[in-house]
Scaffold this motif. Structure first.
Motif, PDB file in Angstrom:
ATOM      1  N   THR A 101     -10.986   0.337 -13.115  1.00 10.17           N
ATOM      2  CA  THR A 101     -11.317   0.000 -11.734  1.00 10.17           C
ATOM      3  C   THR A 101     -10.172  -0.769 -11.085  1.00 10.17           C
ATOM      4  N   ALA A 102      -9.689  -0.257  -9.960  1.00  4.08           N
ATOM      5  CA  ALA A 102      -8.603  -0.924  -9.255  1.00  4.08           C
ATOM      6  C   ALA A 102      -9.167  -1.975  -8.311  1.00  4.08           C
ATOM      7  N   THR A 129      -2.792   4.796  -6.648  1.00  5.97           N
ATOM      8  CA  THR A 129      -4.078   4.264  -7.097  1.00  5.97           C
ATOM      9  C   THR A 129      -4.870   3.695  -5.922  1.00  5.97           C
ATOM     10  N   VAL A 130      -4.196   2.971  -5.030  1.00  3.93           N
ATOM     11  CA  VAL A 130      -4.864   2.422  -3.851  1.00  3.93           C
ATOM     12  C   VAL A 130      -5.427   3.540  -2.986  1.00  3.93           C
ATOM     13  N   THR A 156     -10.002   5.825  -1.096  1.00  3.72           N
ATOM     14  CA  THR A 156     -10.682   6.986  -0.513  1.00  3.72           C
ATOM     15  C   THR A 156     -12.066   7.158  -1.137  1.00  3.72           C
ATOM     16  N   GLU A 157     -12.137   7.032  -2.459  1.00  4.66           N
ATOM     17  CA  GLU A 157     -13.427   7.165  -3.145  1.00  4.66           C
ATOM     18  C   GLU A 157     -14.410   6.093  -2.686  1.00  4.66           C
ATOM     19  N   GLU A 158     -13.909   4.891  -2.420  1.00  2.00           N
ATOM     20  CA  GLU A 158     -14.777   3.777  -2.019  1.00  2.00           C
ATOM     21  C   GLU A 158     -14.920   3.672  -0.495  1.00  2.00           C
ATOM     22  N   TYR A 163      -7.462  -0.166   3.422  1.00  2.00           N
ATOM     23  CA  TYR A 163      -6.514  -0.133   2.310  1.00  2.00           C
ATOM     24  C   TYR A 163      -5.792   1.208   2.252  1.00  2.00           C
ATOM     25  N   VAL A 164      -6.542   2.284   2.446  1.00  2.00           N
ATOM     26  CA  VAL A 164      -5.950   3.620   2.391  1.00  2.00           C
ATOM     27  C   VAL A 164      -4.894   3.777   3.480  1.00  2.00           C
TER      28      VAL A 164
END
Length: 536
Positions: A37-38, A102-103, A108-110, A115-116
């Motif tokens: 998990t980042a 990773t960010v 994107t998933e979250e 941040y993206v």
């Protein structure tokens, strides 16, 4: 005169510590309790830190090519090696770009679009810069970990297209955030998460890239630049010529851990590894340019070229000088207050022309000393895209592409932006401010020269002033010179090669990347003489 640094991230704000040794990075994404998990709030600022830290070798080397400084006798003579820029190359790929991916993926998933957005804009800046430096680089197949350890090299022109798309994606992702702040201020070391600032950076980056391709696609460059300058309030600098939105990394003043500007750490310690380039010193001195006192600090009031004793203390090294360095570390000039966070030179200069108006001894009551680790704050800056750069880009484009912009006004604004930025920084870090009257008079003097010049002379003035303002960012000066051939550089004393049109690849990459087949050595040699795609 070659340096490598250890980079660590520590603390919630992503502080940096850099010291001599091999290049390593402790990824703050590594969580022994939850390694998959980042933590975006920690990972994004670490990318900003690693990009600035990994840029050290790249910045110093290109600054040497462009006669801003002399970091390496070999590079000063245009002789590259597979290790000349390997720290920057390897660090960008293994640290910065890897963490940015990773960010982007996790964000994107979250649906953490702030941040993206920032990660895409930062990635666009870095990747475009790498194309500018090396030409063809691994891109579409890179950052895939063990899935592909030998990514193919993509063409620079194709990567530029992907970068321009990435910028638009970043702007669109920022638009998904309704608040004025994309992310918490503590997670962004550049703009404290400010949405409008990042959008200004993204549009200014597009302006830079379209101006960069003007030689190979002038029609497209003209159309796109006209669209961007139609609303200058959305660019860095806005309509008020403010430096507040400069895309700049700010180093710290700490020594434990040491997060100071790399030039300060190198030159304000026990030894000296750099020389100031004599051609830049002479350019500023002969042009009555007050920035000389900010860019360069003298350690001795009478030292001169070749360690002589009858000059004015501005002792640098001529480009292409292949002779051994004398015992002169306590006498040579070194980095001043801007941008390295060193000392401001407020001592009298013994041979200033009496006709000088701007570089004078008025108020010069200081004394010189051999600089040490406690001198200056070290809290320097790395200027990526500044208001001054944007104004000079607009002036260049107006002169060469007929964009309808006001080249003369942008030229003047670029000059005042440069001096105002230096003045503001210096006055906050132990130096002297430049008065608004002096800044305006200095700009007026150059505008008078501009008015008297022909078309070629106007462009020469624009690019020379941009070259001076770009001190601290050798990469942009290198880009500008390959695109325009300006300013005219001093002839090398003893060149070992022709002026490099691209940088040498990391020897580690050429050795390990099997996609290159048996062409690695030929590919490396060709870097010296092969233009990047936008250069002709």
């Amino acid at each position: 005169m070659k340096f490598k640094h250890i980079i660590y991230t520590c603390g919630l704000a992503g502080l940096i510590s850099v010291a001599g040794g091999c290049n390593k990075f402790v990824d703050i994404n590594t969580d022994p309790n939850n390694p998959t998990t980042a933590d975006l709030a920690l990972l994004l600022p670490s990318t900003e830190v690693s990009m600035a830290a990994n840029m050290y070798q790249l910045n110093s080397g290109t600054g040497t090519f462009m006669q801003h400084t002399v970091s390496s006798a070999a590079l000063s003579r245009y002789q590259q090696a597979g290790t000349s820029f390997d720290d920057s190359w390897n660090g960008f790929y293994s640290q910065t770009l890897n963490d940015l991916e990773t960010v982007i993926k996790s964000g994107t998933e979250e649906e953490q679009w702030g941040y993206v957005a920032i990660a895409k804009m930062e990635k666009a800046y870095l990747v475009s810069l790498m194309v500018d430096m090396w030409g063809d680089i691994p891109y579409t197949e890179s950052q895939k970990g063990q899935e592909n350890v030998s990514p193919a090299f993509d063409k620079g022109a194709a990567i530029y297209e992907s970068v321009l798309t990435l910028i638009d994606e970043g702007i669109a992702d920022a638009g998904k955030v309704s608040a004025g702040t994309l992310i918490p201020a503590t997670s962004d070391m550049i703009y404290n998460g400010a949405k409008s600032a990042w959008i200004s950076m993204a549009k200014s980056l597009k302006l830079k890239l379209y101006n960069q391709i003007r030689l190979v696609d002038p029609a497209r460059a003209t159309t796109q630049i006209k669209a961007l300058i139609a609303d200058p309030s959305t660019l860095i600098g806005g309509t008020s010529n403010s430096n507040s939105l400069d895309y700049t990394f700010r180093f710290g003043a700490g020594q434990n851990p040491n997060n100071r500007h790399p030039w300060h750490r190198s030159e304000y310690g026990g030894g000296k590894n750099f020389y100031m380039c004599q051609s830049l010193i002479d350019l500023l001195f002969n042009a009555d340019d007050p920035r000389l006192r900010y860019y360069v600090i003298r350690q001795n009031g009478t030292a001169g070229l070749n360690n002589s004793n009858n000059s004015n203390g501005y002792y640098g090294r001529n480009p292409g000088d292949g002779t051994a360095s004398p015992a002169d570390q306590s006498r040579r000039s070194t980095f001043g207050i801007y941008p390295a966070g060193g000392l401001y030179d407020n001592a009298p200069i013994n041979n200033l022309p009496g006709t000088n108006q701007f570089l004078t001894n008025d108020g010069a009551i200081g004394s010189l000393k051999v600089v040490g680790v406690t001198d200056g704050s070290g809290a320097g800056i790395m200027p990526y895209i500044t208001n001054a750069m944007v104004k000079f880009i607009r002036a260049e484009a107006a002169l060469t592409l007929n964009t309808g912009d006001d080249a003369r006004q942008n030229f003047r604004d670029g000059i005042t932006a440069s001096l105002a930025s230096i003045s503001t920084y210096a006055s906050a870090n132990g130096g002297a401010a430049l008065s608004p009257a002096l800044i305006n008079s200095f700009a007026d003097n150059l505008v008078n020269q501009y008015d008297a010049a022909d078309a070629a002379g106007k462009l020469n003035l624009v690019m020379t002033q941009k070259y001076i303002a770009n001190y601290g960012n050798g990469m942009e000066a290198y880009n500008d010179y390959r695109r325009t051939g300006l300013p005219v550089l001093r002839t090398l004393l003893s060149p070992l090669n022709t002026f490099p049109l691209r940088l040498y690849y990391s020897e580690t990459e050429l050795t390990a990347n099997t996609s290159l087949g048996g062409n690695a050595s030929q590919l490396q040699t060709a870097q010296q003489t092969t233009p990047v795609f936008w250069d002709k």
